[in-house]
Design a protein around this motif. Structure first.
Motif, PDB file in Angstrom:
ATOM      1  N   ILE A 296       1.344   2.476  20.558  1.00 27.41           N
ATOM      2  CA  ILE A 296       1.351   1.449  21.600  1.00 27.41           C
ATOM      3  C   ILE A 296       2.782   1.007  21.873  1.00 27.41           C
ATOM      4  O   ILE A 296       3.494   0.598  20.959  1.00 27.41           O
ATOM      5  CB  ILE A 296       0.501   0.238  21.166  1.00 27.41           C
ATOM      6  CG1 ILE A 296      -0.929   0.707  20.886  1.00 27.41           C
ATOM      7  CG2 ILE A 296       0.524  -0.848  22.231  1.00 27.41           C
ATOM      8  CD1 ILE A 296      -1.720  -0.233  20.045  1.00 27.41           C
ATOM      9  N   ASP A 297       3.173   1.118  23.130  1.00 27.75           N
ATOM     10  CA  ASP A 297       4.451   0.563  23.558  1.00 27.75           C
ATOM     11  C   ASP A 297       4.178  -0.854  24.045  1.00 27.75           C
ATOM     12  O   ASP A 297       3.541  -1.042  25.088  1.00 27.75           O
ATOM     13  CB  ASP A 297       5.073   1.404  24.677  1.00 27.75           C
ATOM     14  CG  ASP A 297       5.772   2.644  24.156  1.00 27.75           C
ATOM     15  OD1 ASP A 297       6.077   2.692  22.953  1.00 27.75           O
ATOM     16  OD2 ASP A 297       6.008   3.565  24.958  1.00 27.75           O
ATOM     17  N   LEU A 298       4.606  -1.828  23.265  1.00 26.84           N
ATOM     18  CA  LEU A 298       4.443  -3.224  23.661  1.00 26.84           C
ATOM     19  C   LEU A 298       5.519  -3.547  24.686  1.00 26.84           C
ATOM     20  O   LEU A 298       6.706  -3.390  24.418  1.00 26.84           O
ATOM     21  CB  LEU A 298       4.562  -4.140  22.448  1.00 26.84           C
ATOM     22  CG  LEU A 298       3.506  -3.943  21.358  1.00 26.84           C
ATOM     23  CD1 LEU A 298       3.816  -4.819  20.151  1.00 26.84           C
ATOM     24  CD2 LEU A 298       2.114  -4.242  21.887  1.00 26.84           C
ATOM     25  N   GLN A 299       5.077  -3.977  25.862  1.00 18.24           N
ATOM     26  CA  GLN A 299       6.026  -4.285  26.931  1.00 18.24           C
ATOM     27  C   GLN A 299       6.192  -5.796  27.038  1.00 18.24           C
ATOM     28  O   GLN A 299       5.245  -6.518  27.334  1.00 18.24           O
ATOM     29  CB  GLN A 299       5.560  -3.715  28.262  1.00 18.24           C
ATOM     30  CG  GLN A 299       6.574  -3.908  29.364  1.00 18.24           C
ATOM     31  CD  GLN A 299       6.208  -3.137  30.616  1.00 18.24           C
ATOM     32  OE1 GLN A 299       5.046  -2.869  30.878  1.00 18.24           O
ATOM     33  NE2 GLN A 299       7.219  -2.777  31.387  1.00 18.24           N
ATOM     34  N   PHE A 300       7.412  -6.244  26.792  1.00 17.10           N
ATOM     35  CA  PHE A 300       7.736  -7.660  26.861  1.00 17.10           C
ATOM     36  C   PHE A 300       8.131  -8.031  28.286  1.00 17.10           C
ATOM     37  O   PHE A 300       8.467  -7.150  29.089  1.00 17.10           O
ATOM     38  CB  PHE A 300       8.849  -7.980  25.852  1.00 17.10           C
ATOM     39  CG  PHE A 300       8.359  -7.980  24.426  1.00 17.10           C
ATOM     40  CD1 PHE A 300       8.041  -9.170  23.796  1.00 17.10           C
ATOM     41  CD2 PHE A 300       8.182  -6.788  23.733  1.00 17.10           C
ATOM     42  CE1 PHE A 300       7.568  -9.176  22.492  1.00 17.10           C
ATOM     43  CE2 PHE A 300       7.703  -6.782  22.433  1.00 17.10           C
ATOM     44  CZ  PHE A 300       7.392  -7.983  21.810  1.00 17.10           C
ATOM     45  N   PRO A 301       8.103  -9.319  28.634  1.00 16.75           N
ATOM     46  CA  PRO A 301       8.408  -9.743  30.009  1.00 16.75           C
ATOM     47  C   PRO A 301       9.774  -9.283  30.524  1.00 16.75           C
ATOM     48  O   PRO A 301       9.942  -9.077  31.721  1.00 16.75           O
ATOM     49  CB  PRO A 301       8.352 -11.273  29.935  1.00 16.75           C
ATOM     50  CG  PRO A 301       7.457 -11.562  28.797  1.00 16.75           C
ATOM     51  CD  PRO A 301       7.686 -10.449  27.811  1.00 16.75           C
ATOM     52  N   ASP A 302      10.734  -9.089  29.623  1.00 12.46           N
ATOM     53  CA  ASP A 302      12.060  -8.640  30.059  1.00 12.46           C
ATOM     54  C   ASP A 302      12.111  -7.128  30.308  1.00 12.46           C
ATOM     55  O   ASP A 302      13.159  -6.571  30.615  1.00 12.46           O
ATOM     56  CB  ASP A 302      13.130  -9.048  29.044  1.00 12.46           C
ATOM     57  CG  ASP A 302      12.927  -8.416  27.669  1.00 12.46           C
ATOM     58  OD1 ASP A 302      11.980  -7.617  27.494  1.00 12.46           O
ATOM     59  OD2 ASP A 302      13.722  -8.726  26.760  1.00 12.46           O
ATOM     60  N   GLY A 303      10.950  -6.455  30.154  1.00 16.48           N
ATOM     61  CA  GLY A 303      10.875  -5.018  30.400  1.00 16.48           C
ATOM     62  C   GLY A 303      11.092  -4.162  29.168  1.00 16.48           C
ATOM     63  O   GLY A 303      10.874  -2.951  29.209  1.00 16.48           O
ATOM     64  N   LYS A 304      11.523  -4.768  28.067  1.00 16.34           N
ATOM     65  CA  LYS A 304      11.743  -4.006  26.836  1.00 16.34           C
ATOM     66  C   LYS A 304      10.426  -3.471  26.298  1.00 16.34           C
ATOM     67  O   LYS A 304       9.409  -4.154  26.306  1.00 16.34           O
ATOM     68  CB  LYS A 304      12.382  -4.882  25.761  1.00 16.34           C
ATOM     69  CG  LYS A 304      13.866  -4.993  25.842  1.00 16.34           C
ATOM     70  CD  LYS A 304      14.399  -5.686  24.603  1.00 16.34           C
ATOM     71  CE  LYS A 304      15.907  -5.768  24.654  1.00 16.34           C
ATOM     72  NZ  LYS A 304      16.439  -6.489  23.503  1.00 16.34           N
TER      73      LYS A 304
END
Length: 195
Positions: free
Chosen positions: A60-68
């Motif tokens: 799973i690629d966790l996508q944070f609000p900053d796009g990371k």
């Protein structure tokens, strides 16, 4: 193994906050990696539920609000004891060469000799804990049941690992994973033959 992108939002831990999140369709979760600070996040319940109840394991690629994007896998999920809704999840981050333990679903291949004789196939362990590099982990762990006869089991120690180099099963070696149960009809037939 398939990689899934899952959006997360950082959250602040405070009194009654988790319950408010759940009422708004979010699940509180934490993201951790050894040597790093644990991060509290929230995830859309529907997306997480689909992921948790799928028949495969995922990276799973966790996508944070900053796009990371931060690569992880689900380490633990807690369910409500009555409603069976997800109430919390733990995600473990990893690097490509890191050795981790991951729970992988079991699936079977082949036609069991015992089932052809009238037995009933029973999968006792629906998942196995594997140790190895996350990139080597299969979506599901396939066990060939072709030679599995009536009233016999396949134990963890008997599972060949040739298709899974670099991985080790961490479950109890004597634990039965799959068995073929003799039906009442088969037991009665065997008793008649014996007498």
């Amino acid at each position: 193994m398939e990689t899934i992108v899952l959006g997360v939002e950082p959250r602040v831990i405070k009194k009654n906050e988790a319950e408010k999140l759940r009422k708004s369709g979010l699940v509180p979760a934490v993201v951790y990696h050894k040597g790093e600070e644990t991060v509290a996040v929230s995830i859309q319940e529907l997306a997480l539920t689909k992921l948790v109840h799928s028949a495969e394991s995922h990276i799973i690629d966790l996508q944070f609000p900053d796009g990371k994007l931060k690569r992880s896998f689900i380490k633990e999920v807690q369910f409500h004891p009555v409603t069976d809704r997800i109430i919390h999840a733990d995600f473990q981050l990893f690097s490509a060469d890191e050795i981790v333990e991951m729970v992988v679903p079991v699936s079977v291949s082949g036609e069991s000799v015992g089932v052809e004789k009238g037995g009933k196939l029973q999968i006792i362990m629906h998942s196995l804990t594997l140790k190895g590099k996350p990139t080597d982990m299969p979506e599901h762990f396939v066990i060939d049941i072709t030679a599995l006869d009536l009233a016999h089991s396949i134990h963890v120690r008997e599972i060949p690992m040739t298709n899974y180099p670099g991985l080790t099963i961490m479950d109890e070696p004597d634990a039965p994973v799959i068995t073929v149960l003799a039906t009442r009809k088969e037991v009665e037939a065997a008793a008649e033959v014996a007498s």
